[in-house]
Structure formats: C-alpha cells, structure tokens
Design an enzyme around this catalytic site. Sequence first.
Site, PDB file in Angstrom:
ATOM      1  N   GLY A   1       0.841  -1.449  -0.270  1.00 46.36           N
ATOM      2  CA  GLY A   1       0.084  -0.083   0.084  1.00 46.36           C
ATOM      3  C   GLY A   1       0.776   1.390  -0.183  1.00 46.36           C
ATOM      4  N   LEU A   2       2.181   1.069  -0.439  1.00 49.76           N
ATOM      5  CA  LEU A   2       3.001   2.294  -0.304  1.00 49.76           C
ATOM      6  C   LEU A   2       3.330   2.690  -1.635  1.00 49.76           C
ATOM      7  CD1 LEU A   2       5.133   1.961   2.838  1.00 49.76           C
ATOM      8  CD2 LEU A   2       3.018   2.910   2.851  1.00 49.76           C
ATOM      9  N   GLY A   3       2.717   2.126  -2.613  1.00 50.13           N
ATOM     10  CA  GLY A   3       2.947   2.756  -4.054  1.00 50.13           C
ATOM     11  C   GLY A   3       4.216   2.175  -4.905  1.00 50.13           C
ATOM     12  N   SER A   4       4.484   0.890  -4.442  1.00 48.57           N
ATOM     13  CA  SER A   4       6.012   0.378  -5.078  1.00 48.57           C
ATOM     14  C   SER A   4       5.789   0.169  -6.534  1.00 48.57           C
ATOM     15  CB  SER A   4       6.299  -0.751  -4.353  1.00 48.57           C
ATOM     16  OG  SER A   4       5.664  -1.787  -4.857  1.00 48.57           O
ATOM     17  N   SER A   5       4.556  -0.054  -7.190  1.00 46.37           N
ATOM     18  CA  SER A   5       4.421  -0.373  -8.694  1.00 46.37           C
ATOM     19  C   SER A   5       4.245   0.995  -9.171  1.00 46.37           C
ATOM     20  CB  SER A   5       3.126  -1.068  -8.902  1.00 46.37           C
ATOM     21  OG  SER A   5       2.109  -0.543  -8.316  1.00 46.37           O
TER      22      SER A   5
ATOM     23  N   ASP B   1      -2.367   6.810  -7.427  1.00 41.38           N
ATOM     24  CA  ASP B   1      -1.221   6.371  -7.173  1.00 41.38           C
ATOM     25  C   ASP B   1      -0.047   6.970  -8.032  1.00 41.38           C
ATOM     26  OD1 ASP B   1      -2.122   4.942  -5.175  1.00 41.38           O
ATOM     27  OD2 ASP B   1      -1.138   3.215  -5.403  1.00 41.38           O
TER      28      ASP B   1
HETATM   29  O1  PMV Z   1      -1.823   0.670  -4.314  1.00 42.61           O
HETATM   30  P1  PMV Z   1      -2.424   0.928  -2.950  1.00 42.61           P
HETATM   31  O2  PMV Z   1      -2.489  -0.418  -2.201  1.00 42.61           O
HETATM   32  O3  PMV Z   1      -2.073   1.976  -2.188  1.00 42.61           O
HETATM   33  O4  PMV Z   1      -4.370   1.131  -3.500  1.00 42.61           O
HETATM   34  C1  PMV Z   1      -4.502   2.155  -3.996  1.00 42.61           C
HETATM   35  C2  PMV Z   1      -5.847   2.539  -3.581  1.00 42.61           C
HETATM   36  C3  PMV Z   1      -7.195   2.053  -3.963  1.00 42.61           C
HETATM   37  O5  PMV Z   1      -8.119   2.947  -3.946  1.00 42.61           O
HETATM   38  C4  PMV Z   1      -7.488   0.717  -3.085  1.00 42.61           C
HETATM   39  C5  PMV Z   1      -7.030   1.480  -5.601  1.00 42.61           C
HETATM   40  C6  PMV Z   1      -7.046   2.690  -6.541  1.00 42.61           C
HETATM   41  O6  PMV Z   1      -6.948   2.397  -7.651  1.00 42.61           O
HETATM   42  O7  PMV Z   1      -7.413   3.936  -6.152  1.00 42.61           O
END
Ligand code: PMV
Length: 316
Positions: free
Chosen positions: A105-109, A152
Amino acid sequence: MPAISCSAPGKVILCGEHAVVYQKPAIAIPVFECSTKCSIIAKPTAPHDETIIIAPNIALKCHLGCLIEKHPIRVAINLVLEKLALDHLPVCEIRIESTLPTAAGLGSSASTSVALIRSLSTFLGHPFADEEVNQVAYEIEKIHHGTPSGIDNTVVTFAKTLYFIKGQPYEFLMPGKPITLIIADTGIKSSTSKVVLEVKQNYLEYPTKFERLFNQVGDISVSVKKAFLTGDLQLIGKLLTENHLLLQEMGVSCDKLNELVDCALLNGALGAKLCGGGQGGNMIALVNADQAESIAAALKTKGAVNTIITHLPAKG
Ligand code: PMV
C-alpha cells in the site's frame, strides 16, 4: 559514460481509498523516506539483444527479451519507445533499486514505473514532462491493479499532496499546520487488485450498502481537505479514524491492521486508519510530532514489522 538516474517517492493515501475507484474524492501524500531509483547506463559495445534489467527487490536479473510481453517493465519500455516513435532501445543496463516494500500500500509499483519512465525518456534524449510520465505510469498501473483510480501514479509523479477525483483535474494541497504521520507495516503482503475486485463484487451484491459507504468516505475526504487547509489536526484525526471504521465495514481491514490502529489511538495518536488496498500492508497514524517516536515504538511492540515517521511542512 555516466548513468542517467531518476528517483520517485512512495505514497500513502490519507483518506478515500476504494471509494476513489468509484469517483469519490481521496487525498494522497508522497512519502520521501522510501523511494525508487532507476539508473540506466549505455552498453554500446554489447551485442544488440543484451539489454539487461536488474531489480534486486523483486529478485529480477535478466535480459529484456526474456521478460514476458505483458511484464510491466517491458510494457513501460515499449510505451516510452512508442511515444518517442523509436523502434528500438540502444543496448543498456537498467537497474531499479527500491526501498519500498511491495504489496504493502505504499505505491511501490507506481514508484517503479515513474522512476523507469523518467530515466528512460531522459536516456533517450527526450525527458518526458510530468503529465506524460503520469499517462504512461497509469497504463502500467492497469497491468498491476486492473481498474486503478490513477491516484497512485499521480501523487508519485508530481510528488505533492493531492486531492484527487478520478477523471477530474487534480488539486495540490499544502497543510495549514505541519503534519506528522507514522506509517506502520503489518508485514502482511496483500494484492490491491484482489481487494479492489472483492470490493467490486460486494458492491454488485449489496449496492445500497456500498453506495452509502462510498458516499460517506467521499464526504470524509471533503471534510479532511477543509481541515487540512486550515490545519485542524484534531478534526483530521477524528475523520481518519471514522474512515477506518468505514473501511472495516467494506471488509478491507484485517485483525493486524485493527490492532495497530487501536494501539496508535490508545497511545495518543490523533487518528489512525489502514492505508491503501488493505487486508494487510500498512496503516497510518496522525500524531503530534513530539509523540511520534513513542507511538512508533508502541506500534513496533504491538507487532509492526517496520515504522516510518514522515513530516509534511505547512504552507509558507
Ligand atoms: O496501491 P494501494 O494498495 O495503495 O491502493 C490504491 C488505492 C485503491 O483505492 C485501493 C485503489 C485505487 O486504484 O485507487
């Protein structure tokens, strides 16, 4: 020949995740304490098919041609070449190093895509403007996450706090007072695309409930934005905790996230919530700066595998 290097930060979602996929507002903050660096060095004397990709934190070391067609790194390279109307990449070594945990959930991709797109377009002599970087990174996010909102890639590209509604012009925000956040990792890996799909299936099954939840989360983002601009930290904290309860109701939390949120609140945080896709990954706690170290220590005692303290300076 010197290497071309570009970096991109990580990010946290302050509020609005999941609802943002359904056109509700969300706020995301860049995190500079962890980042991705991509370095490219030309190898003019190497054979033509010997471009090598090295990305230690995803255990990748291979020739570009060995990556499957749909591999995000290969697609990113092809999209950059396409945008520049080039039919091949000069032989080079591409090294991607990241201090960001994956599937957390910290945007690594997004961070990997942005660092790669920026360094590659620079290496090829045509550094992309931020908007071009963002467009290509969004295409790569689709490979990773299926139906991403685009929050992201946008926050990571512009490296600024962002008020974001899918399909609308975004707004950059500066807080009225300095903000201190603790980011704490459950150590549980979680796939955002899987959780987003689960939410979609539940929404289709229980549309009234999920529409209410998305609307309530969207209203929270609107209120957080106002409190953020005026620097009302108490109110932001209260709203973040309310956001967590709604995410729990959506089914995207888990025991470890709930324990860390409760622990942060018991130890004096102004508010706390899971951040990102959920069902693992990280949570955030809004804290007074002088309590950050002690609350981070309490989170570690409670089982957080890592904590990061990040500060956002106030406007002016
Ligand atoms: O990539 P993550 O795990 O930080 O999630 C992004 C946030 C979501 O709302 C769950 C998905 C999105 O595309 O906005």
